[in-house]
Design a protein around this motif. Structure first.
Motif, PDB file in Angstrom:
ATOM      1  N   THR A 114     -14.495  16.341  -8.073  1.00 36.14           N
ATOM      2  CA  THR A 114     -13.921  17.212  -7.028  1.00 36.14           C
ATOM      3  C   THR A 114     -13.246  16.422  -5.922  1.00 36.14           C
ATOM      4  OG1 THR A 114     -16.013  17.238  -5.786  1.00 36.14           O
ATOM      5  CG2 THR A 114     -15.697  18.950  -7.456  1.00 36.14           C
ATOM      6  N   TRP A 115     -13.378  15.090  -5.935  1.00 41.79           N
ATOM      7  CA  TRP A 115     -12.702  14.293  -4.913  1.00 41.79           C
ATOM      8  C   TRP A 115     -11.187  14.323  -5.167  1.00 41.79           C
ATOM      9  CZ3 TRP A 115     -15.257  12.790  -0.772  1.00 41.79           C
ATOM     10  CH2 TRP A 115     -16.631  12.534  -0.849  1.00 41.79           C
ATOM     11  N   PRO A 116     -10.385  14.220  -4.090  1.00 41.80           N
ATOM     12  CA  PRO A 116      -8.932  14.029  -4.312  1.00 41.80           C
ATOM     13  C   PRO A 116      -8.689  12.699  -5.026  1.00 41.80           C
ATOM     14  CG  PRO A 116      -9.408  14.585  -2.009  1.00 41.80           C
ATOM     15  CD  PRO A 116     -10.734  14.310  -2.670  1.00 41.80           C
ATOM     16  N   LYS A 117      -7.395  12.386  -5.255  1.00 46.46           N
ATOM     17  CA  LYS A 117      -7.061  11.137  -5.948  1.00 46.46           C
ATOM     18  C   LYS A 117      -7.683   9.958  -5.223  1.00 46.46           C
ATOM     19  CE  LYS A 117      -2.556  12.741  -7.551  1.00 46.46           C
ATOM     20  NZ  LYS A 117      -1.100  12.620  -7.336  1.00 46.46           N
ATOM     21  N   LEU A 118      -8.353   9.094  -5.993  1.00 53.43           N
ATOM     22  CA  LEU A 118      -8.973   7.896  -5.434  1.00 53.43           C
ATOM     23  C   LEU A 118      -8.059   6.715  -5.733  1.00 53.43           C
ATOM     24  CD1 LEU A 118     -12.666   8.515  -6.555  1.00 53.43           C
ATOM     25  CD2 LEU A 118     -11.768   8.713  -4.245  1.00 53.43           C
ATOM     26  N   LEU A 119      -7.467   6.115  -4.691  1.00 48.63           N
ATOM     27  CA  LEU A 119      -6.533   5.012  -4.845  1.00 48.63           C
ATOM     28  C   LEU A 119      -7.192   3.723  -4.365  1.00 48.63           C
ATOM     29  CD1 LEU A 119      -3.320   6.805  -3.532  1.00 48.63           C
ATOM     30  CD2 LEU A 119      -4.066   6.509  -5.893  1.00 48.63           C
ATOM     31  N   ASP A 120      -7.253   2.737  -5.264  1.00 49.18           N
ATOM     32  CA  ASP A 120      -7.944   1.483  -4.982  1.00 49.18           C
ATOM     33  C   ASP A 120      -6.947   0.459  -4.460  1.00 49.18           C
ATOM     34  OD1 ASP A 120      -9.462  -0.772  -4.903  1.00 49.18           O
ATOM     35  OD2 ASP A 120     -10.142  -0.684  -6.982  1.00 49.18           O
ATOM     36  N   ILE A 155       0.852  -1.203   0.000  1.00 50.08           N
ATOM     37  CA  ILE A 155       0.000   0.000   0.000  1.00 50.08           C
ATOM     38  C   ILE A 155       0.882   1.244   0.000  1.00 50.08           C
ATOM     39  CG2 ILE A 155      -1.633   1.325   1.418  1.00 50.08           C
ATOM     40  CD1 ILE A 155      -2.906  -1.356   2.214  1.00 50.08           C
ATOM     41  N   GLY A 156       2.029   1.173   0.708  1.00 54.55           N
ATOM     42  CA  GLY A 156       2.978   2.283   0.687  1.00 54.55           C
ATOM     43  C   GLY A 156       3.491   2.559  -0.714  1.00 54.55           C
ATOM     44  N   CYS A 157       3.808   1.461  -1.449  1.00 49.16           N
ATOM     45  CA  CYS A 157       4.244   1.612  -2.839  1.00 49.16           C
ATOM     46  C   CYS A 157       3.158   2.272  -3.681  1.00 49.16           C
ATOM     47  CB  CYS A 157       4.596   0.239  -3.434  1.00 49.16           C
ATOM     48  SG  CYS A 157       6.123  -0.439  -2.782  1.00 49.16           S
ATOM     49  N   LEU A 158       1.896   1.854  -3.460  1.00 47.33           N
ATOM     50  CA  LEU A 158       0.773   2.448  -4.200  1.00 47.33           C
ATOM     51  C   LEU A 158       0.711   3.952  -3.978  1.00 47.33           C
ATOM     52  CD1 LEU A 158      -1.925   1.986  -5.844  1.00 47.33           C
ATOM     53  CD2 LEU A 158      -3.051   1.847  -3.623  1.00 47.33           C
ATOM     54  N   LEU A 159       0.881   4.354  -2.725  1.00 51.86           N
ATOM     55  CA  LEU A 159       0.829   5.777  -2.399  1.00 51.86           C
ATOM     56  C   LEU A 159       1.946   6.553  -3.090  1.00 51.86           C
ATOM     57  CD1 LEU A 159      -0.008   5.552   1.434  1.00 51.86           C
ATOM     58  CD2 LEU A 159      -1.483   6.502  -0.325  1.00 51.86           C
ATOM     59  N   MET A 160       3.152   5.961  -3.126  1.00 51.83           N
ATOM     60  CA  MET A 160       4.296   6.662  -3.692  1.00 51.83           C
ATOM     61  C   MET A 160       4.235   6.688  -5.219  1.00 51.83           C
ATOM     62  SD  MET A 160       5.847   7.672  -1.029  1.00 51.83           S
ATOM     63  CE  MET A 160       7.443   8.202  -1.589  1.00 51.83           C
ATOM     64  N   GLU A 161       3.856   5.529  -5.807  1.00 50.09           N
ATOM     65  CA  GLU A 161       3.927   5.431  -7.245  1.00 50.09           C
ATOM     66  C   GLU A 161       2.687   6.011  -7.922  1.00 50.09           C
ATOM     67  OE1 GLU A 161       4.656   1.347  -8.154  1.00 50.09           O
ATOM     68  OE2 GLU A 161       6.536   1.285  -7.029  1.00 50.09           O
ATOM     69  N   LYS A 162       1.526   5.456  -7.574  1.00 52.32           N
ATOM     70  CA  LYS A 162       0.294   5.942  -8.210  1.00 52.32           C
ATOM     71  C   LYS A 162      -0.128   7.295  -7.667  1.00 52.32           C
ATOM     72  CE  LYS A 162      -2.420   2.183 -10.137  1.00 52.32           C
ATOM     73  NZ  LYS A 162      -3.706   1.501 -10.114  1.00 52.32           N
ATOM     74  N   GLY A 163       0.032   7.444  -6.352  1.00 47.13           N
ATOM     75  CA  GLY A 163      -0.454   8.672  -5.725  1.00 47.13           C
ATOM     76  C   GLY A 163       0.516   9.828  -5.873  1.00 47.13           C
ATOM     77  N   GLY A 164       1.806   9.487  -5.975  1.00 41.44           N
ATOM     78  CA  GLY A 164       2.803  10.544  -6.062  1.00 41.44           C
ATOM     79  C   GLY A 164       2.795  11.441  -4.831  1.00 41.44           C
ATOM     80  N   LEU A 165       2.599  10.842  -3.675  1.00 40.36           N
ATOM     81  CA  LEU A 165       2.476  11.624  -2.440  1.00 40.36           C
ATOM     82  C   LEU A 165       3.839  11.914  -1.846  1.00 40.36           C
ATOM     83  CD1 LEU A 165      -0.586   9.940  -0.678  1.00 40.36           C
ATOM     84  CD2 LEU A 165      -0.551  11.713  -2.404  1.00 40.36           C
ATOM     85  N   ASN A 166       3.849  12.938  -1.039  1.00 37.17           N
ATOM     86  CA  ASN A 166       5.075  13.346  -0.346  1.00 37.17           C
ATOM     87  C   ASN A 166       4.929  13.041   1.140  1.00 37.17           C
ATOM     88  OD1 ASN A 166       6.247  14.484  -2.696  1.00 37.17           O
ATOM     89  ND2 ASN A 166       4.890  16.268  -2.433  1.00 37.17           N
ATOM     90  N   THR A 167       6.048  13.007   1.812  1.00 31.54           N
ATOM     91  CA  THR A 167       6.047  12.806   3.258  1.00 31.54           C
ATOM     92  C   THR A 167       5.242  13.935   3.927  1.00 31.54           C
ATOM     93  OG1 THR A 167       8.217  11.765   3.134  1.00 31.54           O
ATOM     94  CG2 THR A 167       7.521  12.611   5.288  1.00 31.54           C
TER      95      THR A 167
END
Length: 1581
Positions: A1132-1138, A1039-1051
């Motif tokens: 209008t929702w933020p990124k939806l990660l499945d 799930i962490g990988c999903l957040l970093m790769e698909k979500g492109g999220l920052n710390t």
């Protein structure tokens, strides 16, 4: 109607029984002739042969029928209370009132609640009766069913709109009456003023938190509750939190305007303000009524006993002398005048069809006497013996059978007890409300046999075996028909009987509504007949016309006893005939040239109205018109009107003879017929105000408040009368003092059967002089009549004791109040004869209640207008307030057998909430003047301080004695702490090494990779999913990988986790932590309630500044659905990660925060005030909280812990997601939704896994208690055993629900659940884990505190069962490392343990601050870093916003110290401050829930200093108005508070949050925005 030719003998048995019952109803007057014919036709139609056309009588034309119906209705109006003088006085008083233009808000009623009559629909169907006692079809009137599509938004509609219902008002607004025009009913004109008041009423504290409408429960009740009116519940406060915008601005809508109207109305106080301090130590907190110094006082001399004339025998009119007893009289006239008529009865057509001669009377009497003693019951072994009691059950149209049976019993020495016919229709509902009481009396009299006629017996309801059923409350009776009996043997003689043995027993009703039997001995009966013969001048052969009930009272004494004693001829007029032909008695007087007529003022009034019959009437023969209810003060008008109308017809003024009677003293007085002296009669105009103070004062004739009384004759021959005081010892009254009339005579009743104590107090009274000496050695009997003795021994009665209402220091009579009510234009709105007035005790004083039957064509607006005018009239004339005025639909009030109102049953139904009124107006604000003195503060004292009772002197209080306003008199300061949070041996190194949960999870996945950490169960107790340490770690990495790769999220980015309860939520939580993101757990929208739950999801996502949403495929589809898109645009929702589609790569490195003080996660929750608040939890706080839980609950990897709660906030989130990872124990996860599907799944799982520690929510506990209440034996059979449970802890942020936990413990004790195992926890926004019960902790402590002291911020312990006691349970044991103090929230001074204060907490796991939209930390200092002004001033505390106290107990902790228990009382921002005192809503709500069994839930809140109570009705809508007075009474009695508004709503309307807590402020917003669709809204005046 065509004639019917039917051979009755050929009809089926059931039809014949129904016909007999119908005949009985007709004879009893329970049905009119027209209704009888209708029902009879309906029964016989299938079996009849029609006559050829033209042979039957023609039906009347519609105009003729209408005229007849109008005439009948006119003659049925009971005008016995009518007075022209009173009407004039009332009109004058109302005219004076109208100048002040009162403003009263109309109640709001849902259209479907209005009964059919208010909708002015044409009445169809075949009602059984057309008279005013049954104008309304009872089945329709009772059958209001909830629902219907056409409903008003209750609060927005003040009354029923009848556009189109009446042909006269279809195209225009309903015209108002002139009087109604004087009342102002404003709309939104007052909203700016309301907003001003609202701003001032806001709480000054800043514990802000807002509405969780995201309840995801599947139950219909909870699904119904969420978000019915939350579309505009998003608001911003100074904290940056989200709240509802309307709360801070002016209100729009009628509800607010009506509340402002109510406030304006209540601005005119009727009592002086109280300036004294409230003394909570004083027992007598209520205001005691003080004697009015200007009240009139009696000034006359002490009354001396007044004797009547002597009994002189023989009498001149009876040369042969009076018989020596009644049997001798019967023998005399039955032999010498055997062909003379004794009794004549009119049939339903008014014809004298039935006659009984004295010869027949004697022979039938002898037959009955013989058969009673020698035939009845001998075969069954239940024979009747001398002195046995038997019931006489005869219909009101059959005096012939009754008189035969009565004298048969007297002759046989058997004691007759005349009672009414117990028809099922009567006993079961309104028609004979006292039936059960009569049955109880018969049981206490040991009655086994009932005598009746053949026709009556046929009409009695039978069982399938053909036996008469046993009626409700009645003993099992054997029935004996007194017709067609065998003759006595030739040598049979009646047995000899003593003279002091009972002759008959007459039933009567006490003031408390109980039925008692007055014993009349043979001596008494004979003496009574002789006295009446002398007093009324009776002689043989006279004709008497009797309209009264012949079974009791005046009708029995004159029509049955005196008539036979003197050989008179009596013509009886059945009540059922009087309703059809009210002039029938006058026609009989004319036809038979009667000398005597025995009537009531009602019959005189009805006769007056039957004007078409007057031309043939002649009263020349009438020497005595005996008015049986002449003691009623308002009979004077009927007597005067009747005399003026018929004087020209030969009626003599001296023939009108009012009499006073009493069931105990029998005849009290009779005005003598043909009187000659001027002192033989009199009348006086008296001051009603003087009478209310018990003093006789003459008033002017034109006074508004005068009462004209006529005498009821003189003291009876041979009797002596006195007047004694109404209360206390029987002291003689003064000559100008009103008291209870007492009679000493040989003819009074002997006793109440079987009630020795009550009999002594009533039948054996010895009057006393003012100095305490006995005034006479004779025994007097209380009459129950209130009055005084005038000159010449004239008796004046101004009321009855049963109708006396003691309001404060004054007395009012119900008859006087009724007369005033009827003077307010009653013809348009109510039925004159259908009014009940009584008093109920509320808050140690009597309160007046008026109930009337409303006409079916009276609209809501008109009836409310009339009610308002009644209040004004009673206030002006009597200077007393009406507590409750209720209007019921036609034919709804309980009836006596002869059609009158059964007062006691009406009162009983009112108090038990089963009267079902159509309109209610409560006036507690104007009536209740004995409330406790309001609590006021010394200018130097702070607002939250303890009661000023603590400060006996307002100065000279030295600083050494005071801690910022709290006096400490040797009391212990309130503080407590948990044990030290040291580093234990086990896992000590690991704990020091791993400061972050992510490191601990990774360490566990390496050291114990196969250890099962979580098991998810479904409703069938099957492991749905099992996760080991290693599996959870790997899942979190992906799930962490999903957040970093698909979500492109920052710390540091915030991520919303929208999952149903499950393991996926835990994995997503750690997936966020692994990459340095901050998780925010959010409940998903309810699939069946997207419209109301989705806005809150959106609100939390926005407020938390989430940049992405982690969720499942199902939730993503839900968010993108068409229904959701209509509320929130899907783009209008933020990124939806499945997370159902995860990458398979491993995470390069697990993120480690630079410092443990950085944010670990955000915790968003909703308070009961509807405030949404998010707090920041640091890594250090999360770890410390898990550490404290591990030590408290002894959580180790070998333990199994069962969780059945929501995992989205507070301790629920910590237990679900954090604790297992930290402590390594196995968590069994049971979503609460599974418990809704199968209530046994949680407890069964606990038993199967032998769980020692289990945690649940109140919602789950309630589901188990309700769902498994009858299934414990089945569970036991399946092997469910809860002996293993050592700690069953409820996770909550509120006062412990001790009633629920106690019920749960008792219910499952049979399964081995230990009472000490069940406990509660406590947490709040600033610290989610303050108290938690561990397995080795001392058992939970329970205390009882005084509610009155608690309102004044004082804690006083009392014993269990003490009045005003409240049971409180300790909220868990303080967690290790936690220290709490009790502080004054205003002064910040530390409280003593005898004070209620705010709970402050110091702990390493407190939250670090609120998370706000703008990053505004203005409240941080006050809420998270507060310091005491006194006491421990160095420690930093977080303020919980909850009030509580600490008490040292006798229990010993593990460290050897005595245990300090913490008790949570309630949220500070929820408390209601009224009259200077602090109330907790839950306490008021508990009282309201007990008020009526149909209240399934309730909530209270305040609005502009008015207390608003919202109750959910679990019943039909016509029961809604029953709740209003009961709710008002309960809150007054138990909390000394006046309810301003009562709102009745459907079940499920009161919103609850995810923890099952009521959201009262959210409810308030919905109410004021007119969004509740209430069934009824009552505005108490």
């Amino acid at each position: 109607m065509a004639d019917i030719e039917v051979d009755i003998t050929l009809l089926p048995e059931d039809v014949r029984e129904k016909l007999a019952e119908l005949d009985l109803e007709l004879s009893e007057g329970d049905i009119t002739r027209k209704g009888y014919e209708k029902k009879k036709t309906r029964l016989l139609t299938p079996y009849m042969k029609q006559q050829p056309p033209g042979q039957g009588p023609s039906a009347p034309s519609p105009s003729t029928a209408a005229q007849r119906k109008a005439q009948r209705r006119l003659t049925r109006e009971d005008n016995r209370y009518h007075s022209e003088i009173r009407t004039e006085a009332v009109m004058q008083a109302l005219a004076m009132h109208n100048k002040r233009v009162p403003v009263m808000p109309l109640p709001s009623k849902r259209t479907s609640v209005n009964y059919h009559g208010q909708q002015r629909r044409e009445r169809h169907g075949d009602s059984s009766s057309d008279d005013d006692d049954s104008v309304f079809d009872e089945e329709h009137s009772r059958g209001f069913q909830r629902g219907g599509n056409s409903r008003d938004s209750g609060a927005s509609s003040s009354s029923y709109s009848d556009a189109g219902a009446s042909p006269h008002h279809q195209a225009q607004e309903r015209p108002r009456s002139q009087q109604f025009g004087n009342f102002i009913i404003p709309g939104n004109t007052a909203r700016h003023a309301l907003a001003d008041v609202m701003q001032n009423s806001r709480h000054s504290h800043h514990i802000s938190q807002p509405p969780d409408v995201t309840n995801n429960a599947k139950s219909l009740r909870q699904a119904d509750r969420v978000g019915r009116y939350n579309q505009s519940s998003v608001r911003i406060t100074t904290t940056g939190n989200v709240t509802g915008v309307e709360d801070d601005g002016p209100r729009h809508g009628k509800v607010s305007a009506k509340i402002q109207q109510l406030l304006n109305t209540l601005k005119r106080p009727k009592r002086r303000p109280l300036k004294e301090y409230f003394m909570d130590e004083d027992e007598h907190t209520l205001e005691m009524p003080t004697a009015d110094p200007n009240a009139p006082k009696p000034e006359g001399n002490e009354l001396t006993p007044v004797p009547g004339e002597q009994l002189v025998f023989p009498l001149p009119q009876i040369p042969s002398g009076l018989p020596h007893n009644l049997e001798a009289a019967l023998q005399r006239y039955g032999s010498s005048s055997f062909k003379a008529n004794a009794v004549t009865v009119l049939d339903q057509h008014g014809k004298p069809s039935y006659n009984l001669t004295y010869g027949k009377l004697l022979s039938r009497t002898q037959k009955i006497a013989f058969n009673l003693l020698h035939k009845v019951g001998h075969k069954e072994g239940m024979s009747i013996k001398l002195g046995d009691r038997v019931a006489l059950v005869y219909p009101n149209n059959d005096p012939i059978s009754f008189i035969c049976a009565f004298y048969g019993c007297v002759m046989a020495g058997v004691v007759p007890v005349p009672v009414e016919v117990p028809l099922t229709k009567r006993v079961s509902d309104r028609h004979d409300a006292g039936g059960a009481g009569v049955g109880f009396l018969l049981g206490s009299l040991s009655v086994c046999w009932a005598l009746t006629s053949e026709a009556c017996f046929k009409g009695l309801p039978k069982s399938s075996s053909g036996e008469v059923i046993t009626f409700k409350g009645w003993p099992k009776l054997n029935w004996f028909v007194t017709e067609n009996l065998s003759k006595p043997t030739k040598d049979w003689q009646p047995p000899s009987k003593g003279e002091d043995v009972p002759a008959y027993i007459e039933y009567t009703i006490n003031k408390d509504g109980s039925t008692v039997g007055v014993t009349v001995t043979r001596n008494t009966m004979f003496c009574h007949c002789r006295t009446l013969t002398v007093g009324c001048n009776y002689s043989e052969g006279e004709v008497m016309v009797c309209v009264l009930d012949f079974k009791r009272d005046v009708g029995l004494w004159h029509g049955i006893l005196c008539s036979v004693f003197n050989g008179m001829h009596v013509i009886f007029i059945p009540y059922s005939l009087m309703k059809v032909d009210p002039a029938s008695w006058m026609k009989m007087v004319t036809k038979y040239k009667a000398c005597v007529a025995v009537v009531k003022s009602r019959d005189m009034h009805w006769g007056l109205l039957a004007q078409k019959d007057h031309k043939d009437i002649s009263f020349t023969s009438l020497r005595m018109l005996l008015v049986a209810d002449g003691a009623n003060p308002w009979s004077l008008t009927s007597c005067d009107s009747f005399l003026s109308a018929f004087q020209a017809k030969g009626l003599k003024a001296d023939a009108i003879c009012p009499c006073a009677s009493s069931s105990e003293a029998l005849t009290v007085s009779v005005r003598r017929p043909g009187r000659t002296s001027s002192s033989a009669t009199g009348r006086g105009i008296l001051s009603m105000q003087g009478l209310s103070f018990g003093v006789v004062r003459v008033d002017s004739e034109n006074s508004l408040t005068s009462l004209t009384l006529q005498d009821c004759g003189q003291v009876m021959p041979g009797a002596v009368m006195v007047v004694i005081r109404l209360e206390g010892a029987p002291y003689l009254c003064k000559t100008d003092e009103v008291g209870e009339l007492c009679v000493c005579s040989g003819y009074t009743g002997a006793a109440y059967w079987g009630l020795q104590g009550l009999s002594t107090a009533t039948f054996q009274v010895q009057p006393l002089h003012s100095d305490g000496r006995l005034a006479a050695d004779k025994m007097y009997v209380r009459t129950g009549l209130i009055g005084f003795l005038g000159p010449g021994g004239l008796v004046f009665v101004c009321g009855s004791k049963e109708g006396l209402m003691q309001i404060a220091t004054r007395r009012h009579n119900t008859d006087d109040i009724i007369a005033t009510v009827l003077a307010v234009e009653p013809m348009k709105f109510i039925y004159r004869g259908r009014i009940a007035v009584f008093s109920i005790s509320v808050l140690k004083d009597e309160r007046i209640v008026i109930i009337a039957e409303q006409r079916p064509d009276c609209t809501e607006e008109e009836s409310f207008q009339w009610m308002s005018r009644v209040l004004q009239a009673v206030d002006s004339i009597h200077q007393v307030g009406v507590y409750c005025l209720a209007l019921v639909p036609p034919n709804y009030l309980p009836k006596t057998p002869l059609g009158g109102i059964h007062l006691y049953e009406t009162k009983k139904k009112f108090l038990e909430g089963s009267l079902h009124p159509a309109n209610v107006l409560m006036c507690p604000h104007t009536c209740v003047t004995n409330l406790p003195k309001p609590r006021e503060f010394h200018p130097g004292m702070q607002a939250f301080d303890a009661s000023p009772a603590d400060l006996p002197f307002h100065s000279d209080v030295t600083p050494s004695a005071v801690h910022v306003g709290n006096i400490v008199q040797g009391a212990r300061m309130a503080w407590a702490q948990g044990r030290d949070l040291g580093i234990g041996e086990e896992d000590g190194d690991a704990s020091r090494k791993h400061q972050f949960l992510t490191e601990i999870l990774r360490w566990r996945s390496q050291s114990t990779p196969d250890h099962i950490m979580f098991t998810m169960l479904n409703a069938r107790m099957q492991p749905h999913l099992t996760v080991t340490c290693s599996q959870l770690h790997k899942r979190a990495e992906r799930i962490g990988c999903l957040l970093m790769e698909k979500g492109g999220l920052n710390t540091g980015d915030h991520v919303a986790l929208i999952y149903p309860p499950g393991i996926e939520l835990i994995a997503a939580f750690y997936g966020c932590l692994y990459v340095g993101c901050v998780p925010v757990t959010i409940r998903p929208p309810h699939p069946q309630n997207v419209g109301s739950t989705l806005p809150t999801v959106r609100m939390i996502v926005e407020v938390s500044k989430s940049v992405a949403i982690l969720t499942s495929t199902f939730v993503i589809k839900l968010l993108k659905s068409k229904e959701a898109g209509a509320i929130v645009e899907s783009k209008t929702w933020p990124k939806l990660l499945d997370t159902d589609d995860l990458p398979k790569r491993k995470l390069a490195a697990v993120y480690r925060a630079p410092t443990p003080e950085m944010i670990c996660y955000l915790d968003f929750s909703v308070s009961t005030t509807g405030m949404l608040a998010g707090v920041k939890m640091s890594h250090a706080a999360a770890t410390a909280l898990c550490r404290a839980q591990k030590l408290q609950c002894e959580l180790y990897p070998s333990r199994d812990v069962a969780l059945c709660l929501d995992p989205y906030c507070g301790l629920g989130l910590v237990l679900w997601c954090l604790s297992s990872v930290y402590s390594g124990h196995h968590s069994i996860l049971i979503p609460p939704s599974e418990v809704e599907t199968n209530p046994a799944v949680w407890l069964s799982s606990v038993s199967v896994y032998k769980v020692r520690d289990t945690f649940c929510s109140y919602g789950v506990m309630e589901l188990c208690t309700r769902g498994l209440g009858t299934s414990t034996s089945a569970l036991k059979a399946k092997g469910v055993n809860l002996v293993c449970v050592r700690a069953c802890c409820v996770i909550a942020e509120e006062r412990p629900r001790i009633q629920l936990t106690t019920s749960f413990t008792k219910l499952f004790a049979s399964l081995g659940l230990s009472p000490r195992a069940v406990s509660t926890s406590f947490g709040c926004r600033v610290n989610v884990g303050i108290g938690l019960q561990g397995a080795s902790c001392p058992e939970p402590t329970t205390v009882y505190v005084d509610l009155r002291a608690l309102r004044n911020d004082r804690v006083t312990l009392v014993e269990k069962g003490s009045p005003h006691s409240l049971c409180l349970m300790e909220s868990g044991k303080l967690l290790p490392g936690v220290k709490v103090v009790i502080a004054n929230p205003e002064t910040k001074g530390q409280c003593a343990d005898s004070h209620l204060g705010e709970i402050w907490v110091s702990s390493p796991h407190s939250a670090t601050g609120y998370f706000t939209i703008y990053g505004d930390d203005s409240l941080h200092q006050d809420h998270f870093d507060s310091r005491l002004a006194t006491g421990d001033t160095q420690t930093s505390y977080a303020r919980t916003g909850f009030l509580g106290f600490i008490r040292r107990t006798e229990l010993t902790q593990s460290d050897g110290e005595r245990h300090d228990a913490i008790f949570v009382v309630g949220g500070l921002d929820e408390t209601i401050v009224l009259r200077g005192m602090r109330y907790h809503p839950i306490d008021v709500e508990t009282s309201v829930l007990r008020a009526h069994r149909k209240i399934c839930e309730c909530a209270v809140f305040t609005w502009t200093n008015l207390l608003v109570v919202v109750v959910e009705l679990d019943g039909n809508e016509n029961e809604a108005l029953d709740l209003v007075p009961l709710v008002t009474n309960a809150v007054l009695e138990e909390h000394y508070l006046i309810v301003g508004v009562v709102v009745v709503v459907d079940p499920g309307v009161i919103p609850i949050n995810s923890r099952g807590e009521k959201q009262r402020m959210h409810l308030r917003d919905g109410f004021l925005a007119d969004q509740l669709d209430p069934i009824y809204v009552a505005y108490n005046m």
